[in-house]
Design a protein around this motif. Structure first.
Motif: not given
Length: 292
Positions: A153, A173, A175, A180, A183
């Motif tokens: 991620s 963001e 991915h 993932h 954050h």
């Protein structure tokens, strides 16, 4: 005698009737004039009120247009609090795609900054992996780049300069694959040693006092090895806070020295990447500092 009295009475009656008829005619004429004057006055007043309302509506409309900065005659003065350009980043099958549009879904005119129309910074969720890329426009407002990103991620930062439009670099963001990362605020440890060696090239970071709301100088000692010109400068610096949200792209203040100036608006831990080119290859030197 009797006939004389009758004649006198008849004449008197005729005179009286004439006076009554005459008086009524005068009264009717005067009343009609007054009604006409009243109607004219009312019409005039109505017109004045209508004109006043129209004028007020024009004034209010002008004020409204002026307050939003659209039609005030100062179209070049863009309110920085209003974001006028939106970016979107996608990654599919080894291709990074960036869509850049203004509020009308048109492609904004971008200005060249340090020899590139776009600087794309991508960092992993834990702020360990760092990439500085330069996608190119494929079609109307769509920029692409072929690049292999490992499964993880990331947060992407599209650093552009739209002409006469307000824009702020914000994290997006991104991915890649099924795994993932999270954050969140990263447990970065402040470096006690600000000397890093990559590909046998050493760089040391020296700073002035790291305080908030004051000019801070970042000086990178390249150990008597002058970096090669990279994107029109001796180096580039990118700074992120530990949440990966506050983005600062710092440019050098000197063409002959690796000196950079910036300012921090809040205390905290920040990660600094200093980019310098040696032997034809760009090295990214990471440093973790604390601003008090």
């Amino acid at each position: 005698m009797k006939q004389k009295n009758m004649l006198t009475w008849t004449i008197s009656a005729i005179v009286y009737l004439g006076l009554v008829i005459g008086g009524y005619s005068i009264y009717a004429s005067l009343n009609n004039n007054n009604n006409h004057l009243d109607a004219h006055a009312a019409k005039t007043k109505g017109n004045e009120e209508k004109e006043s309302n129209n004028e007020q509506a024009h004034t209010d409309n002008h004020t409204s247009k002026k307050s939003d900065g659209k039609d005030s005659g100062h179209s070049d003065h863009v309110a920085h609090s209003e974001i006028e350009v939106v970016t979107n980043v996608k990654y599919e099958e080894g291709i990074i795609t960036i869509d850049v549009k203004d509020k009308d879904q048109n492609s904004p005119n971008l200005q060249i900054s340090h020899e590139k129309i776009m600087h794309l910074i991508i960092v992993s969720a834990d702020l360990e992996d760092y990439y500085h890329l330069h996608p190119e426009e494929k079609e109307n407002g769509v920029y692409t780049l072929k690049f292999d990103l490992p499964e993880n991620s990331y947060k992407a930062f599209v650093d552009i300069k739209p002409k006469n439009l307000a824009y702020q670099v914000s994290p997006i963001e991104l991915h890649v694959g099924k795994g993932h990362g999270e954050h969140k605020e990263n447990p970065l440890k402040v470096d006690t040693n600000l000397t890093k060696t990559i590909n046998e090239k050493t760089v040391e970071l020296n700073t002035t006092e790291l305080g908030i709301n004051k000019d801070v100088t970042l000086s990178f000692d390249t150990k008597e090895i002058i970096p090669e010109p990279y994107l029109g400068a001796l180096g580039h610096v990118v700074i992120l806070d530990d949440k990966g949200e506050k983005f600062v792209h710092v440019h050098p203040t000197s063409e002959e020295k690796t000196l950079f100036e910036t300012k921090f608006d809040k205390p905290g831990i920040y990660k600094v990447w200093g980019e310098f080119k040696f032997d034809g290859k760009v090295n990214s030197y990471p440093f973790v500092i604390e601003v008090k």
